[in-house]
Motif scaffolding. Sequence first.
Motif, mmCIF file in Angstrom:
data_model
loop_
_atom_site.group_PDB
_atom_site.id
_atom_site.type_symbol
_atom_site.label_atom_id
_atom_site.label_comp_id
_atom_site.label_asym_id
_atom_site.label_seq_id
_atom_site.Cartn_x
_atom_site.Cartn_y
_atom_site.Cartn_z
ATOM 1 N N PHE A 29 33.086 47.906 1.983
ATOM 2 C CA PHE A 29 34.350 47.632 2.639
ATOM 3 C C PHE A 29 35.102 46.932 1.801
ATOM 4 O O PHE A 29 36.439 46.994 2.144
ATOM 5 C CB PHE A 29 33.996 47.015 4.078
ATOM 6 C CG PHE A 29 35.131 46.996 5.041
ATOM 7 C CD1 PHE A 29 36.046 48.134 4.983
ATOM 8 C CD2 PHE A 29 35.266 45.801 5.706
ATOM 9 C CE1 PHE A 29 37.050 48.030 5.738
ATOM 10 C CE2 PHE A 29 36.634 45.893 6.512
ATOM 11 C CZ PHE A 29 37.323 46.912 6.730
ATOM 12 N N LYS A 40 30.454 55.859 4.594
ATOM 13 C CA LYS A 40 30.760 54.953 5.487
ATOM 14 C C LYS A 40 30.657 53.613 5.440
ATOM 15 O O LYS A 40 29.486 53.065 4.809
ATOM 16 C CB LYS A 40 29.966 55.307 6.754
ATOM 17 C CG LYS A 40 30.517 56.606 7.469
ATOM 18 C CD LYS A 40 29.694 57.266 8.612
ATOM 19 C CE LYS A 40 29.643 56.350 9.919
ATOM 20 N NZ LYS A 40 28.885 57.365 10.917
ATOM 21 N N VAL A 41 31.469 52.712 5.446
ATOM 22 C CA VAL A 41 31.236 51.351 4.995
ATOM 23 C C VAL A 41 32.198 50.495 6.247
ATOM 24 O O VAL A 41 33.125 51.060 6.897
ATOM 25 C CB VAL A 41 32.160 50.874 3.621
ATOM 26 C CG1 VAL A 41 31.265 51.367 2.509
ATOM 27 C CG2 VAL A 41 33.399 51.338 3.627
ATOM 28 N N ALA A 42 31.560 49.440 6.348
ATOM 29 C CA ALA A 42 32.019 48.558 7.672
ATOM 30 C C ALA A 42 31.397 47.002 7.727
ATOM 31 O O ALA A 42 30.369 46.803 7.155
ATOM 32 C CB ALA A 42 31.676 49.234 9.111
ATOM 33 N N ASN A 82 29.702 47.637 13.395
ATOM 34 C CA ASN A 82 30.464 48.693 12.427
ATOM 35 C C ASN A 82 31.855 49.146 12.993
ATOM 36 O O ASN A 82 32.220 50.018 12.773
ATOM 37 C CB ASN A 82 29.610 49.969 12.320
ATOM 38 C CG ASN A 82 28.429 49.854 11.476
ATOM 39 O OD1 ASN A 82 28.489 48.859 10.570
ATOM 40 N ND2 ASN A 82 27.511 50.448 11.788
ATOM 41 N N GLY A 121 36.065 49.318 9.771
ATOM 42 C CA GLY A 121 35.381 49.637 8.447
ATOM 43 C C GLY A 121 36.218 50.928 7.947
ATOM 44 O O GLY A 121 37.574 51.057 8.318
ATOM 45 N N SER A 122 35.861 51.500 6.871
ATOM 46 C CA SER A 122 36.528 52.635 6.438
ATOM 47 C C SER A 122 35.590 53.846 5.979
ATOM 48 O O SER A 122 34.377 53.694 5.954
ATOM 49 C CB SER A 122 37.237 52.204 4.945
ATOM 50 O OG SER A 122 37.880 51.093 5.097
ATOM 51 N N PHE A 123 36.300 54.930 5.599
ATOM 52 C CA PHE A 123 35.370 56.134 4.974
ATOM 53 C C PHE A 123 35.945 55.977 3.728
ATOM 54 O O PHE A 123 37.029 56.189 3.389
ATOM 55 C CB PHE A 123 35.679 57.292 5.682
ATOM 56 C CG PHE A 123 35.362 57.713 6.930
ATOM 57 C CD1 PHE A 123 33.928 58.110 7.130
ATOM 58 C CD2 PHE A 123 36.198 57.546 8.103
ATOM 59 C CE1 PHE A 123 33.632 58.446 8.475
ATOM 60 C CE2 PHE A 123 35.870 57.757 9.260
ATOM 61 C CZ PHE A 123 34.262 58.303 9.485
ATOM 62 N N GLU A 170 33.715 62.404 9.928
ATOM 63 C CA GLU A 170 32.853 62.382 11.280
ATOM 64 C C GLU A 170 33.722 63.189 12.499
ATOM 65 O O GLU A 170 33.956 62.420 13.457
ATOM 66 C CB GLU A 170 32.391 61.161 11.491
ATOM 67 C CG GLU A 170 31.401 61.285 12.588
ATOM 68 C CD GLU A 170 30.462 59.677 12.671
ATOM 69 O OE1 GLU A 170 30.390 59.175 11.758
ATOM 70 O OE2 GLU A 170 30.006 59.584 13.674
#
Lengths: 357, 357
Positions: free
Chosen positions: A110, A138-140, A148, A151-153, A230
Amino acid sequence: MDDIIVKSSSHSYAITIGENVRFLVDNYVTKKYSSILVVSDKTVADLYANDIMNSLKGENTFLSIVPVGEQSKDIRLFYQLHTEAINHGLDRQSLIIALGGGVIGDLAGFVASTYMRGIDYIQLPTTILAHDSSVGGKVAINHELGKNLIGSFYPPKAVIYDTQTLQTLSEKEVRSGYAELIKEALIADGAFLNSLLETDLFSLSTKELEEHLRTGIKIKATIVEEDEKEAGNRKYLNLGHTLGHALETELGYGTITHGEAVAIGLLFSIHVSELMYATKLPYNPLLKWFKKNHYPLDLRNIDEKSLLNIMKSDKKIMNKMIQMVLLKDTGQPTIQELDDEDLHSYLKSFITKLSSE
Amino acid sequence: MDDIIVKSSSHSYAITIGENVRFLVDNYVTKKYSSILVVSDKTVADLYANDIMNSLKGENTFLSIVPVGEQSKDIRLFYQLHTEAINHGLDRQSLIIALGGGVIGDLAGFVASTYMRGIDYIQLPTTILAHDSSVGGKVAINHELGKNLIGSFYPPKAVIYDTQTLQTLSEKEVRSGYAELIKEALIADGAFLNSLLETDLFSLSTKELEEHLRTGIKIKATIVEEDEKEAGNRKYLNLGHTLGHALETELGYGTITHGEAVAIGLLFSIHVSELMYATKLPYNPLLKWFKKNHYPLDLRNIDEKSLLNIMKSDKKIMNKMIQMVLLKDTGQPTIQELDDEDLHSYLKSFITKLSSE
């Protein structure tokens, strides 16, 4: 063995799995970066940071160490890593390497996704559990009100998975990682599920482990390639996570591992699926395997009301109804909206059932 | 008049420019959202929040108000807006509307880009300056060590630009916005530049303003469509910003507006370009126009050394050399790397020149 290639909307990246590949990290950093920041936690850094730093052997290579545990996925450490990156002079042509488990991958990923509006990063997972989180972008970090939520993709440029680093994992961590493998098998591959249920986690060979990781990652990669953001099928990967996340929050991170909570969540999903679709799913074989491998399954002292409230605040809620991933059969996941009352009644009957077994 | 359509890597979005379009916001929210959070600052909210909220007239529509000014683009307000979004029950099918100038667009856009890994947002710019920042998807907050260091590339779903809201701008804000229009003209369109230099900012008609905005936005849109992630040509939009950002930081936000600082930065870029390429650029006409329209241009008490240090810590630095956008001619921007010594000498001669005029 061959790398697994994942196609994301912005680029393709390779997942390299093998023993001792951490010593060759430099070979997988194919682009010329102006500087590199390795982010790790105290435990993992003590074991492996030197191997990585020696492999990179560049002058502009720096190491940032954060405390061990889920509480590092927070806004303060996020900001602190930005500060360290700035102070080390990282620019837009720099790289971040996440060396550690899912917490490190999520946090460092992230930071990479937001540092100067996004720089490259590479995942070096050091847990079995992180086979899941390191693939798919997927980061967060966590918000104090939920996991979570910020965050971002943001897909990595590469995933380098040294199976030797998995030798030092505790039994708890092995269990935690295998719950996500079980989840992937339930979603997509009955044969894989059977093979996992024949595995004894206390006498796991490196060869078995590598094969399981490879199969699990392929399932995950196929799903995220189809639905990176998602909007549809990727939601299936949340199987077991509605109750799983709630249990982690309710019991407190550290009391139960992510995968151990997901294991109970998987049983709950199967319980609901069997009732809702009047179908027969492998509840009993799974329960037996969890018990044999010492998964903690005791929910007798849990506060149901509190669990329900946490589930309702989960971010997968659409229009105030809870979305749960269920199974029509092994390999046939589906999304179901549940209202509070139904969810409560399923949770009640599940806790009763689990406590009587 | 027709909307301007911008193609981003993920989707296309329309920029609607017109008088009183804020009363029709609901018409431009084409998707069904589960809830909407309007983010604004105190000044803008007092003037226009009611119009927007009335147009949206949904039950799940909320308003978050942040303090006026650049200091709101910080990590605390970023986190606070996440908290408010969670408390209002925003989910992945929710929308954020940024109602305000560049600060609000950058802050609310960055919150949208990270809330549950990204939800939709719409820009409702209320300053001339924000014609630039509201298009192209660059969103960010400031780090205490530098401007816009934490952010994303995250295009809006729509930009709705009510020219009536520009009637209430102060002279300073009009000047600030026009500096970015001058920048766009210098980069891409000599005829547009001439037309701007014939404009008197103290007797600006709505028709003129709308035409200038439309032309400026089209230039910007063309560039960001070619290079969304600022790997190449998009860097040209930083013309005037190397010194501009440094002046803002050195003098303190609030002392000089962004555009006023950029105006000086544009003169500096032209000064360097003329010396480096032995070419003749419209330095004098521009200086004359800036003076006529009361742009602050006095650098006699500035600390050169401090400016230089700030420029060196700017995020556009590649491999420790400063990258500056220069002009070979009007409409012919180019990127030049400069070492510290050259930059210092150009800055010295520029300040001397500007102070003698």
